[in-house]
Each structure stands twice: as C-alpha cells, then as structure tokens.
Motif scaffolding. Structure first.
Motif, PDB file in Angstrom:
ATOM      1  N   SER A   1     -11.670   9.631   1.495  1.00 42.32           N
ATOM      2  CA  SER A   1     -10.222   9.736   1.347  1.00 42.32           C
ATOM      3  C   SER A   1      -9.619   9.057   2.558  1.00 42.32           C
ATOM      4  O   SER A   1     -10.163   9.141   3.661  1.00 42.32           O
ATOM      5  CB  SER A   1      -9.778  11.196   1.307  1.00 42.32           C
ATOM      6  N   ALA A   2      -8.505   8.375   2.344  1.00 42.30           N
ATOM      7  CA  ALA A   2      -7.903   7.635   3.446  1.00 42.30           C
ATOM      8  C   ALA A   2      -6.387   7.668   3.339  1.00 42.30           C
ATOM      9  O   ALA A   2      -5.826   7.796   2.257  1.00 42.30           O
ATOM     10  CB  ALA A   2      -8.394   6.193   3.441  1.00 42.30           C
ATOM     11  N   SER A   3      -5.750   7.552   4.506  1.00 43.02           N
ATOM     12  CA  SER A   3      -4.296   7.451   4.565  1.00 43.02           C
ATOM     13  C   SER A   3      -3.945   6.229   5.404  1.00 43.02           C
ATOM     14  O   SER A   3      -4.764   5.731   6.172  1.00 43.02           O
ATOM     15  CB  SER A   3      -3.688   8.717   5.176  1.00 43.02           C
ATOM     16  N   SER A   4      -2.707   5.784   5.245  1.00 43.98           N
ATOM     17  CA  SER A   4      -2.250   4.625   5.997  1.00 43.98           C
ATOM     18  C   SER A   4      -0.741   4.692   6.135  1.00 43.98           C
ATOM     19  O   SER A   4      -0.065   5.337   5.332  1.00 43.98           O
ATOM     20  CB  SER A   4      -2.660   3.336   5.282  1.00 43.98           C
ATOM     21  N   ASP A   5      -0.220   3.996   7.144  1.00 40.58           N
ATOM     22  CA  ASP A   5       1.231   3.938   7.300  1.00 40.58           C
ATOM     23  C   ASP A   5       1.813   2.722   6.587  1.00 40.58           C
ATOM     24  O   ASP A   5       2.968   2.369   6.797  1.00 40.58           O
ATOM     25  CB  ASP A   5       1.621   3.948   8.783  1.00 40.58           C
ATOM     26  N   GLN A   6       1.000   2.087   5.762  1.00 43.19           N
ATOM     27  CA  GLN A   6       1.447   0.941   4.972  1.00 43.19           C
ATOM     28  C   GLN A   6       0.824   1.020   3.585  1.00 43.19           C
ATOM     29  O   GLN A   6      -0.208   1.657   3.386  1.00 43.19           O
ATOM     30  CB  GLN A   6       1.065  -0.377   5.656  1.00 43.19           C
ATOM     31  N   LEU A   7       1.471   0.374   2.621  1.00 42.28           N
ATOM     32  CA  LEU A   7       0.955   0.338   1.262  1.00 42.28           C
ATOM     33  C   LEU A   7      -0.278  -0.558   1.218  1.00 42.28           C
ATOM     34  O   LEU A   7      -0.238  -1.704   1.673  1.00 42.28           O
ATOM     35  CB  LEU A   7       2.027  -0.191   0.303  1.00 42.28           C
ATOM     36  N   LEU A   8      -1.360  -0.027   0.707  1.00 44.70           N
ATOM     37  CA  LEU A   8      -2.594  -0.800   0.561  1.00 44.70           C
ATOM     38  C   LEU A   8      -3.011  -0.763  -0.904  1.00 44.70           C
ATOM     39  O   LEU A   8      -3.205   0.303  -1.479  1.00 44.70           O
ATOM     40  CB  LEU A   8      -3.701  -0.229   1.451  1.00 44.70           C
ATOM     41  N   ARG A   9      -3.148  -1.933  -1.492  1.00 45.29           N
ATOM     42  CA  ARG A   9      -3.493  -2.024  -2.911  1.00 45.29           C
ATOM     43  C   ARG A   9      -5.009  -2.084  -3.101  1.00 45.29           C
ATOM     44  O   ARG A   9      -5.754  -2.366  -2.173  1.00 45.29           O
ATOM     45  CB  ARG A   9      -2.836  -3.245  -3.524  1.00 45.29           C
ATOM     46  N   LYS A  10      -5.410  -1.842  -4.335  1.00 43.77           N
ATOM     47  CA  LYS A  10      -6.834  -1.847  -4.682  1.00 43.77           C
ATOM     48  C   LYS A  10      -7.469  -3.184  -4.302  1.00 43.77           C
ATOM     49  O   LYS A  10      -6.864  -4.244  -4.456  1.00 43.77           O
ATOM     50  CB  LYS A  10      -6.997  -1.591  -6.179  1.00 43.77           C
ATOM     51  N   ASP A  11      -8.688  -3.108  -3.760  1.00 42.43           N
ATOM     52  CA  ASP A  11      -9.521  -4.243  -3.351  1.00 42.43           C
ATOM     53  C   ASP A  11      -9.056  -4.940  -2.072  1.00 42.43           C
ATOM     54  O   ASP A  11      -9.647  -5.935  -1.673  1.00 42.43           O
ATOM     55  CB  ASP A  11      -9.668  -5.282  -4.479  1.00 42.43           C
TER      56      ASP A  11
ATOM     57  N   ILE B   1      -9.149   2.956  11.692  1.00 39.11           N
ATOM     58  CA  ILE B   1      -8.585   3.032  13.041  1.00 39.11           C
ATOM     59  C   ILE B   1      -8.690   4.432  13.649  1.00 39.11           C
ATOM     60  O   ILE B   1      -8.586   4.599  14.852  1.00 39.11           O
ATOM     61  CB  ILE B   1      -7.121   2.550  13.074  1.00 39.11           C
ATOM     62  N   HIS B   2      -8.895   5.445  12.801  1.00 38.18           N
ATOM     63  CA  HIS B   2      -9.000   6.818  13.306  1.00 38.18           C
ATOM     64  C   HIS B   2      -9.683   7.646  12.223  1.00 38.18           C
ATOM     65  O   HIS B   2      -9.574   7.345  11.046  1.00 38.18           O
ATOM     66  CB  HIS B   2      -7.598   7.362  13.586  1.00 38.18           C
ATOM     67  N   ARG B   3     -10.359   8.692  12.655  1.00 37.00           N
ATOM     68  CA  ARG B   3     -10.949   9.586  11.668  1.00 37.00           C
ATOM     69  C   ARG B   3     -10.416  10.986  11.867  1.00 37.00           C
ATOM     70  O   ARG B   3     -10.259  11.455  12.992  1.00 37.00           O
ATOM     71  CB  ARG B   3     -12.457   9.591  11.749  1.00 37.00           C
TER      72      ARG B   3
ATOM     73  N   GLU C   1      -8.040   7.313   8.717  1.00 38.53           N
ATOM     74  CA  GLU C   1      -6.790   6.574   8.834  1.00 38.53           C
ATOM     75  C   GLU C   1      -7.165   5.095   8.918  1.00 38.53           C
ATOM     76  O   GLU C   1      -7.983   4.689   9.742  1.00 38.53           O
ATOM     77  CB  GLU C   1      -6.036   6.994  10.086  1.00 38.53           C
ATOM     78  N   VAL C   2      -6.575   4.308   8.026  1.00 43.95           N
ATOM     79  CA  VAL C   2      -6.948   2.894   7.927  1.00 43.95           C
ATOM     80  C   VAL C   2      -5.715   2.023   7.985  1.00 43.95           C
ATOM     81  O   VAL C   2      -4.588   2.494   7.838  1.00 43.95           O
ATOM     82  CB  VAL C   2      -7.732   2.620   6.611  1.00 43.95           C
TER      83      VAL C   2
END
Length: 144
Positions: A112-122, A128-130, A136-137
């Motif tokens: 499972s991952a979160s980000s401060d930006q929209l990341l699309r599939k592929d 950057i942090h766990r 966190e990616v």
C-alpha cells in the motif's frame, strides 16, 4: 473424538496458518492449543482448566514477546528489510490519488502506498519513506 485430539488439530491448524501468514499472531495461540491438548491428556474431564491453561500460555507468550522483539530491533547490527525499501524504484499497480492509498510494486512485493501527487497506473515511483504498512512514494524522474 477425544478432546485432546481436537486441541491438537486446532494447534496444528494454527501453526499451518501462521506459516502461511508469517505474522506471529497465531503462533502463540497454536502453542496455547497444544498446551491445552497436554492438559486434556492429563486431566480429560476438566474442560475449564484446559481452556484457562491454553489462554494463559497464549497471553503470557504474547506479553513477553513485545519486549523481546523491541530488544532485538534495538540491538547492534539489526536491519529491518522494510527499511531497505527506501530509495528503491517500483511502479504503480493501483492509482494513487492525493490523500488516498493505492498499490505499488517494489521488487517482487506489493505494498500500500500514499503520495502527495496523483500517480497513475504503471508510472515509475521511488520510495521516499516507509510507515508501518504504507510506503510513501513519489514519481521517479530519473533515467533508467
């Protein structure tokens, strides 16, 4: 079927499930069930004693495991495999929206991952942090 055999089957089933999950949550219950099976062999008519001994064993093992694992994690030379994920690259399996978790693949594992930006599939990402269970990616901007 004898009650000790039922306890034994429950204990073995919990051991097998534990081996499939590797969480250490069911291991102590499995040992408690095996202990209850031993009590059932010795005093087969005291059902409450069997349950109490099994529960007490599971609780004691659970209680004393926390300080032991904390001590081992703080010992010199200990390195958690999850810590090694920071800086590794992967790709998005399920879209990650701001404020919502998605799923990424890093190496051979999905997280499972979160980000401060929209990341699309592929899209390619870098860890950057766990957190405890969530990475966190961010988008990977490098050249491969």
């Amino acid at each position: 079927m004898e009650l000790w055999a039922i306890w034994l089957v429950i204990g073995i089933a919990l051991f097998v499930i534990e081996m499939l999950t590797l969480t250490f949550y069911l291991l102590w219950f499995g040992i408690g069930a095996i202990t209850a099976a031993l009590v059932a062999l010795i005093v087969p008519d005291l059902y409450l004693l069997q349950v109490l001994v099994g529960c007490i064993v599971a609780l004691v093992l659970t209680f004393f495991t926390k300080p032991l694992t904390k001590f081992m994690r703080q010992s010199k030379g200990y390195s958690d495999v999850i810590d090694e994920l920071v800086g590794k690259q992967g790709f998005v399996i399920e879209e990650i929206d701001v404020g919502k978790n998605g799923v990424v693949k890093v190496g051979n594992e999905t997280w499972s991952a979160s980000s401060d930006q929209l990341l699309r599939k592929d899209e390619m990402i870098i860890v950057i942090h766990r957190g405890t269970t969530v990475l966190e990616v961010q988008k990977w901007e490098g050249v491969s």
